[in-house]
Design a protein around this motif. Structure first.
Motif, PDB file in Angstrom:
ATOM      1  N   GLY A   1       6.416  70.949  91.784  1.00  0.00           N
ATOM      2  CA  GLY A   1       7.814  70.824  91.378  1.00  0.00           C
ATOM      3  C   GLY A   1       7.988  69.535  90.589  1.00  0.00           C
ATOM      4  N   TRP A   2       8.574  69.621  89.405  1.00  0.00           N
ATOM      5  CA  TRP A   2       8.741  68.458  88.532  1.00  0.00           C
ATOM      6  C   TRP A   2      10.191  68.297  88.129  1.00  0.00           C
ATOM      7  N   ARG A   3      10.621  67.037  88.088  1.00  0.00           N
ATOM      8  CA  ARG A   3      11.930  66.694  87.530  1.00  0.00           C
ATOM      9  C   ARG A   3      11.659  65.995  86.202  1.00  0.00           C
ATOM     10  N   ARG A   4      12.212  66.545  85.119  1.00  0.00           N
ATOM     11  CA  ARG A   4      12.030  65.975  83.782  1.00  0.00           C
ATOM     12  C   ARG A   4      13.364  65.412  83.302  1.00  0.00           C
ATOM     13  N   GLU A   5      13.313  64.239  82.686  1.00  0.00           N
ATOM     14  CA  GLU A   5      14.527  63.551  82.228  1.00  0.00           C
ATOM     15  C   GLU A   5      14.374  63.166  80.762  1.00  0.00           C
ATOM     16  N   TRP A   6      15.443  63.365  80.002  1.00  0.00           N
ATOM     17  CA  TRP A   6      15.467  63.009  78.591  1.00  0.00           C
ATOM     18  C   TRP A   6      16.628  62.063  78.308  1.00  0.00           C
ATOM     19  N   SER A   7      16.429  61.189  77.351  1.00  0.00           N
ATOM     20  CA  SER A   7      17.531  60.379  76.835  1.00  0.00           C
ATOM     21  C   SER A   7      18.228  61.204  75.764  1.00  0.00           C
TER      22      SER A   7
ATOM     23  N   THR B   1      18.687  66.035  82.841  1.00  0.00           N
ATOM     24  CA  THR B   1      17.497  66.344  83.636  1.00  0.00           C
ATOM     25  C   THR B   1      17.395  67.838  83.870  1.00  0.00           C
ATOM     26  N   THR B   2      16.195  68.265  84.171  1.00  0.00           N
ATOM     27  CA  THR B   2      15.953  69.643  84.556  1.00  0.00           C
ATOM     28  C   THR B   2      14.785  69.663  85.538  1.00  0.00           C
ATOM     29  N   LEU B   3      14.737  70.692  86.324  1.00  0.00           N
ATOM     30  CA  LEU B   3      13.625  70.903  87.237  1.00  0.00           C
ATOM     31  C   LEU B   3      12.767  72.022  86.680  1.00  0.00           C
ATOM     32  N   GLU B   4      11.473  71.950  86.930  1.00  0.00           N
ATOM     33  CA  GLU B   4      10.584  73.036  86.529  1.00  0.00           C
ATOM     34  C   GLU B   4       9.452  73.142  87.526  1.00  0.00           C
ATOM     35  N   LEU B   5       8.890  74.322  87.595  1.00  0.00           N
ATOM     36  CA  LEU B   5       7.726  74.556  88.440  1.00  0.00           C
ATOM     37  C   LEU B   5       6.513  74.735  87.543  1.00  0.00           C
TER      38      LEU B   5
ATOM     39  N   VAL C   1       4.060  77.073  83.105  1.00  0.00           N
ATOM     40  CA  VAL C   1       5.288  76.300  83.330  1.00  0.00           C
ATOM     41  C   VAL C   1       6.448  77.272  83.483  1.00  0.00           C
ATOM     42  N   PHE C   2       7.269  77.039  84.518  1.00  0.00           N
ATOM     43  CA  PHE C   2       8.423  77.886  84.794  1.00  0.00           C
ATOM     44  C   PHE C   2       9.698  77.053  84.830  1.00  0.00           C
ATOM     45  N   PRO C   3      10.394  76.961  83.687  1.00  0.00           N
ATOM     46  CA  PRO C   3      11.731  76.365  83.747  1.00  0.00           C
ATOM     47  C   PRO C   3      12.672  77.359  84.434  1.00  0.00           C
ATOM     48  N   PRO C   4      13.868  76.922  84.828  1.00  0.00           N
ATOM     49  CA  PRO C   4      14.761  77.805  85.592  1.00  0.00           C
ATOM     50  C   PRO C   4      15.033  79.152  84.935  1.00  0.00           C
ATOM     51  N   HIS C   5      15.191  79.187  83.626  1.00  0.00           N
ATOM     52  CA  HIS C   5      15.536  80.462  82.985  1.00  0.00           C
ATOM     53  C   HIS C   5      14.376  81.451  82.975  1.00  0.00           C
TER      54      HIS C   5
ATOM     55  N   PRO D   1      17.733  76.215  89.621  1.00  0.00           N
ATOM     56  CA  PRO D   1      17.626  74.772  89.896  1.00  0.00           C
ATOM     57  C   PRO D   1      17.979  74.409  91.339  1.00  0.00           C
ATOM     58  N   ARG D   2      18.939  75.116  91.923  1.00  0.00           N
ATOM     59  CA  ARG D   2      19.293  74.837  93.321  1.00  0.00           C
ATOM     60  C   ARG D   2      18.146  75.203  94.260  1.00  0.00           C
ATOM     61  N   LEU D   3      17.490  76.340  93.989  1.00  0.00           N
ATOM     62  CA  LEU D   3      16.349  76.737  94.817  1.00  0.00           C
ATOM     63  C   LEU D   3      15.194  75.754  94.671  1.00  0.00           C
ATOM     64  N   MET D   4      14.938  75.318  93.436  1.00  0.00           N
ATOM     65  CA  MET D   4      13.853  74.363  93.212  1.00  0.00           C
ATOM     66  C   MET D   4      14.129  73.048  93.933  1.00  0.00           C
TER      67      MET D   4
END
Length: 183
Positions: free
Chosen positions: A141-147, A69-73, A84-88, A101-104
């Protein structure tokens, strides 16, 4: 041809020709130099990079997780554009990997409202600084999950997550927080 003193010092197989004795002498010297090199190089991983390979290392093999998973704004501007703003993208490496990711997560999942409000205001200023020419209306704020398929190349398809979940929405009015909550 070897000097007589060396011929007596280095035994060679019985009945060997002078050329065979010379080859035998060169092999012995090469092995000696190799042994001295091994002793002099030490035991560090920089001296033996093959030890970092999983098959040769003494570390245990870890099986990858089934999901990641990852968080993005997602910042929505006044003209309807979504950035789109991923953590990096919020923080450069190596900070983006752990801090963003902790701040998000804190901005949308923190139970303490004063701390959550401060984090949200900070994220609004941070995202606004990344888009200085455009006015931001809303930040999601979005949480994205991949298999994860370990044997596939690549093991995760970054374009098609298996699940997306909106954590919350920040309504922005001239750089300050006006309303929050799920969409």
């Amino acid at each position: 041809m070897l000097p007589k003193q060396l011929q007596a010092w280095i035994p060679s197989p019985p009945g060997a020709t002078p050329a065979e004795r010379a080859a035998y002498w060169r092999i012995r010297w090469a092995v000696g130099i190799l042994v001295v090199g091994i002793i002099a190089s030490g035991r560090g991983q920089s001296s033996w990079p093959i030890l970092q390979w999983t098959i040769y290392s003494q570390r245990s093999y870890s099986i990858p997780a089934h999901t990641t998973t990852t968080l993005e704004l997602r910042a929505i501007t006044q003209n309807g554009r979504t950035a789109v703003f991923p953590p990096h993208k919020l923080y450069p490496m190596p900070y983006g990997q752990h801090l963003a990711p902790r701040l998000m997560a804190r901005a949308f999942e923190e139970p303490d409202t004063a701390r959550q409000l401060a984090t949200r205001q900070y994220l609004i200023r941070l995202v606004s600084s990344r888009l200085p020419a455009e006015e931001i209306v809303q930040i999601e704020g979005w949480r994205r999950e991949w298999s994860v398929t370990p044997l596939a190349v690549p093991p995760v398809d970054p374009v098609a997550p298996s699940r997306e979940h909106c954590l919350g929405t920040l309504e922005v009015a001239s750089g300050s927080l006006t309303k929050d909550g799920p969409p």
